[in-house]
Design an enzyme around this catalytic site. Sequence first.
Site, PDB file in Angstrom:
ATOM      1  N   ARG A  56       0.814  -1.211   0.000  1.00  0.00           N
ATOM      2  CA  ARG A  56       0.000   0.000   0.000  1.00  0.00           C
ATOM      3  C   ARG A  56       0.851   1.266   0.000  1.00  0.00           C
ATOM      4  NH1 ARG A  56      -3.038   1.845  -2.701  1.00  0.00           N
ATOM      5  NH2 ARG A  56      -3.997  -0.219  -2.617  1.00  0.00           N
ATOM      6  N   LYS A  82       2.252  24.599  -4.697  1.00  0.00           N
ATOM      7  CA  LYS A  82       1.041  24.008  -4.110  1.00  0.00           C
ATOM      8  C   LYS A  82       1.174  22.493  -4.133  1.00  0.00           C
ATOM      9  CE  LYS A  82      -1.740  27.958  -5.578  1.00  0.00           C
ATOM     10  NZ  LYS A  82      -2.823  28.453  -6.458  1.00  0.00           N
ATOM     11  N   LYS A  94       4.535  38.664  -4.742  1.00  0.00           N
ATOM     12  CA  LYS A  94       3.097  38.531  -4.977  1.00  0.00           C
ATOM     13  C   LYS A  94       2.351  39.716  -4.374  1.00  0.00           C
ATOM     14  CE  LYS A  94       1.305  34.426  -4.722  1.00  0.00           C
ATOM     15  NZ  LYS A  94       0.990  34.189  -6.154  1.00  0.00           N
ATOM     16  N   GLU A 129       4.585  39.267  -9.669  1.00  0.00           N
ATOM     17  CA  GLU A 129       3.196  39.096 -10.078  1.00  0.00           C
ATOM     18  C   GLU A 129       2.555  40.457 -10.322  1.00  0.00           C
ATOM     19  OE1 GLU A 129       0.217  36.273  -8.036  1.00  0.00           O
ATOM     20  OE2 GLU A 129      -0.324  38.256  -7.246  1.00  0.00           O
ATOM     21  N   ASP A 163      -1.240  37.674 -13.681  1.00  0.00           N
ATOM     22  CA  ASP A 163      -2.267  37.024 -12.860  1.00  0.00           C
ATOM     23  C   ASP A 163      -3.664  37.338 -13.374  1.00  0.00           C
ATOM     24  OD1 ASP A 163      -3.195  35.499 -10.652  1.00  0.00           O
ATOM     25  OD2 ASP A 163      -3.622  37.351  -9.565  1.00  0.00           O
TER      26      ASP A 163
END
Length: 330
Positions: free
Chosen positions: A144, A179, A211, A240, A261
């Site tokens: 597994r 992410k 950002k 950004e 963006d």
Amino acid sequence: MSTPDLPLVQSGGCGDGCGCGAEADETYLDCGLDPALVQLLTEAGLDPLEVEDIANVAIQEDLAHGVDVTTVATIPADAVSTGDFTARDAGVVAGLRVAEAVISVVCTDEFEVERHVEDGDRVEAGQKLLTVTTLTRDLLTAERSALNLLCRLSGIATATRAWADALEGTGTRVRDTRKTTPGLRSLEKFAVRCGGGVNHRMSLSDAALVKDNHVVAAGGVSQAFKAVREAFPDVPIEVEVDTLDQLGEVLDAGADLILLDNFTPAECEEAVALVEGRALLEASGRLTLGNAEAYAQTGVDFLAVGALTHSSPILDIGLDLREASTDEAA
């Protein structure tokens, strides 16, 4: 941290017992992976020490400091089996050597491996990927954990390949974000590479990305960019922007890469014309497989797709033990 049940290897060295040949602190165990497997992992751009640590974490999570009670109760300790890791669906495989590392961590005796495909290969449903012969108890205990990683990484590679295929011939590349699943970033970004994508920064320290929150805190886009440039003059900086007005501002400041963006394709095309090759451009937001080619046709260099690592479904892969032949059963 290292415990008797979870012997994590110190980053940067694992001792003479490992194929990497690096030195380790005495409080850490030597790397137990076979030198040949270490070489394969290294050639794939993976850290064998980190892979072994992940394998240990996965197995200890599954055993919870105990034993595989079902397997121990039903299978003799000296039984040997051959099992095939087989694709249940068509896709792109990634993580075969990682699965081998999991098996290596569990196996109390030598095991034989037959490799039918390589990471990055397209596979069909029913196709054998990897065949392992070893003690049955060990193989089923590792099953597994090995499949969890193999299915996850292959799912990312499969999703990335769909984007790469959609962009083929355009000059635009799909790339990932940060992410990622905590603790699995290097493996998940490896899977992106297997699928034909390219990696964004691996960590907060190897490149800067200014950002919107940085812009707010610094008092403006150009102020944020200049602050990073002064503090870390040798680090690549991506900024950004939300508007074409901001684009001109950071372009004049000297940004290496600009993240557009939530720009529309028309706005991206305008941005490409404005930049004229003075910086690389990356589109982010609003992106789907359906509009990927339209964004690529604008001339941007990258499409940033966080979903590659945070939302890709697994590729279904299973492990099937071969039934003993009549002669073996007798």
